[in-house]
Write a protein that holds these residues in place. Structure first.
Motif, PDB file in Angstrom:
ATOM      1  N   LEU A  41      14.937  -1.085   3.142  1.00  0.00           N
ATOM      2  CA  LEU A  41      15.911   0.002   3.223  1.00  0.00           C
ATOM      3  C   LEU A  41      17.039  -0.324   4.202  1.00  0.00           C
ATOM      4  CD1 LEU A  41      16.822   2.854   2.477  1.00  0.00           C
ATOM      5  CD2 LEU A  41      15.272   3.736   4.234  1.00  0.00           C
TER       6      LEU A  41
ATOM      7  N   ILE B 190      15.785  12.480  -0.240  1.00  0.00           N
ATOM      8  CA  ILE B 190      14.460  12.416   0.377  1.00  0.00           C
ATOM      9  C   ILE B 190      13.610  13.537  -0.190  1.00  0.00           C
ATOM     10  CG2 ILE B 190      13.189  12.570   2.552  1.00  0.00           C
ATOM     11  CD1 ILE B 190      15.737  11.432   3.896  1.00  0.00           C
TER      12      ILE B 190
ATOM     13  N   ILE C 243      13.758   8.308  -1.105  1.00  0.00           N
ATOM     14  CA  ILE C 243      12.703   8.072  -0.119  1.00  0.00           C
ATOM     15  C   ILE C 243      11.671   9.190  -0.233  1.00  0.00           C
ATOM     16  CG2 ILE C 243      12.208   7.863   2.364  1.00  0.00           C
ATOM     17  CD1 ILE C 243      15.205   7.035   2.677  1.00  0.00           C
TER      18      ILE C 243
ATOM     19  N   SER D 292      13.690   2.907  -4.682  1.00  0.00           N
ATOM     20  CA  SER D 292      12.839   3.978  -4.169  1.00  0.00           C
ATOM     21  C   SER D 292      11.919   3.417  -3.103  1.00  0.00           C
ATOM     22  CB  SER D 292      12.030   4.625  -5.299  1.00  0.00           C
ATOM     23  OG  SER D 292      11.229   3.672  -5.957  1.00  0.00           O
ATOM     24  N   TYR D 293      11.716   4.209  -2.053  1.00  0.00           N
ATOM     25  CA  TYR D 293      10.982   3.737  -0.883  1.00  0.00           C
ATOM     26  C   TYR D 293       9.903   4.728  -0.479  1.00  0.00           C
ATOM     27  CZ  TYR D 293      14.816   0.407  -0.439  1.00  0.00           C
ATOM     28  OH  TYR D 293      15.726  -0.592  -0.679  1.00  0.00           O
TER      29      TYR D 293
ATOM     30  N   VAL E 213       7.335   5.796   2.173  1.00  0.00           N
ATOM     31  CA  VAL E 213       7.232   5.478   3.602  1.00  0.00           C
ATOM     32  C   VAL E 213       5.980   6.119   4.195  1.00  0.00           C
ATOM     33  CG1 VAL E 213       9.717   5.216   3.869  1.00  0.00           C
ATOM     34  CG2 VAL E 213       8.690   7.460   4.255  1.00  0.00           C
TER      35      VAL E 213
ATOM     36  N   THR F 206      11.131   7.913   9.757  1.00  0.00           N
ATOM     37  CA  THR F 206      12.194   7.368   8.914  1.00  0.00           C
ATOM     38  C   THR F 206      13.468   8.196   9.057  1.00  0.00           C
ATOM     39  OG1 THR F 206      10.600   6.497   7.317  1.00  0.00           O
ATOM     40  CG2 THR F 206      12.853   6.815   6.542  1.00  0.00           C
TER      41      THR F 206
END
Length: 241
Positions: free
Chosen positions: A82, A97, A123, A149-150, A152, A158
């Motif tokens: 990211l 998010i 995210i 896309s992340y 976490v 984050t």
């Protein structure tokens, strides 16, 4: 590790953007229409193994009967971290998010909307959230293969890291005093949408720079998360034009 992807739009998107990740393609041997044939020709051009199968076999591979006659197995793709992705942007960041969206249909719809709005990345927390599974990819209609896309481990951390990079965090909450239409959303922004029913978690809420709400004129108190995401993102798009 590998994943299953099914559905005409999702498979087409993988072939177009991530053809090297495809291990094998299975297709309904009784289906002869042009849409499927185009995908088979595309796969063969990339020298991907295309194997005929009975519909019942496809149902089993997809764990669903909504595969539209085509199923692929893909290798997991590596993507830019990211931080590195943010360093490559030539315009103010626009991030989405999702704080604990658990319904894969909602996650898929949010990804589709995010791609349409030009969001740079999505995210979401690894735990207590829908993951990027075959249902999500099917509903996203190809967006899951193109939008970074992340997942976490610690969403609050984050958010703090994003704030340190100069990205403003705008969370959505029904009790907020400001409406989304009254805010300046033109700079580097991350829009936070809460989970179905429960909204944002406490730590997420406390990490937001601003809270915003949508005006609700009718008798319902809230919108589906994917619908609300679309309304908020396209207000951001409108202001940035």
């Amino acid at each position: 590790m590998s994943q299953i992807v099914y559905g005409l739009h999702a498979v087409q998107s993988v072939l177009k953007h991530q053809s090297s990740s495809v291990i094998v393609l299975w297709y309904d041997k009784k289906r002869q229409d042009q849409r499927l044939q185009r995908l088979l020709t595309m796969a063969q051009d990339y020298q991907i193994s295309c194997q005929p199968a009975a519909r019942s076999q496809l149902d089993q591979k997809a764990d669903s009967d909504r595969h539209q006659g085509i199923v692929i197995e893909v290798k997991e793709q590596q993507q830019l971290p990211l931080e590195d992705l943010l360093d490559t942007l030539s315009e103010p960041a626009l991030l989405l998010i999702l704080d604990g969206v658990t319904d894969p249909h909602n996650l898929g719809a949010c990804l589709r909307t995010a791609d349409a709005a030009g969001v740079h990345a999505v995210i979401y927390p690894k735990d207590k959230s829908a993951g990027l599974n075959a249902t999500v990819r099917k509903v996203a209609c190809g967006a899951a293969e193109v939008i970074p896309s992340y997942p976490v481990t610690n969403l609050a951390r984050t958010l703090e890291q994003l704030k340190q990079r100069g990205i403003w965090i705008v969370g959505t909450a029904g009790e907020a005093e400001q409406e989304i239409y009254d805010m300046d959303l033109t700079g580097p922004m991350a829009l936070v949408m809460g989970a179905e029913g429960d909204g944002m978690r406490r730590l997420t809420r406390e990490s937001c720079d601003y809270l915003a709400k949508l005006p609700m004129a009718g008798t319902v108190s809230s919108l589906n998360v994917s619908v609300a995401t679309g309304v908020c993102l396209f207000e951001m798009v409108r202001q940035r034009r």
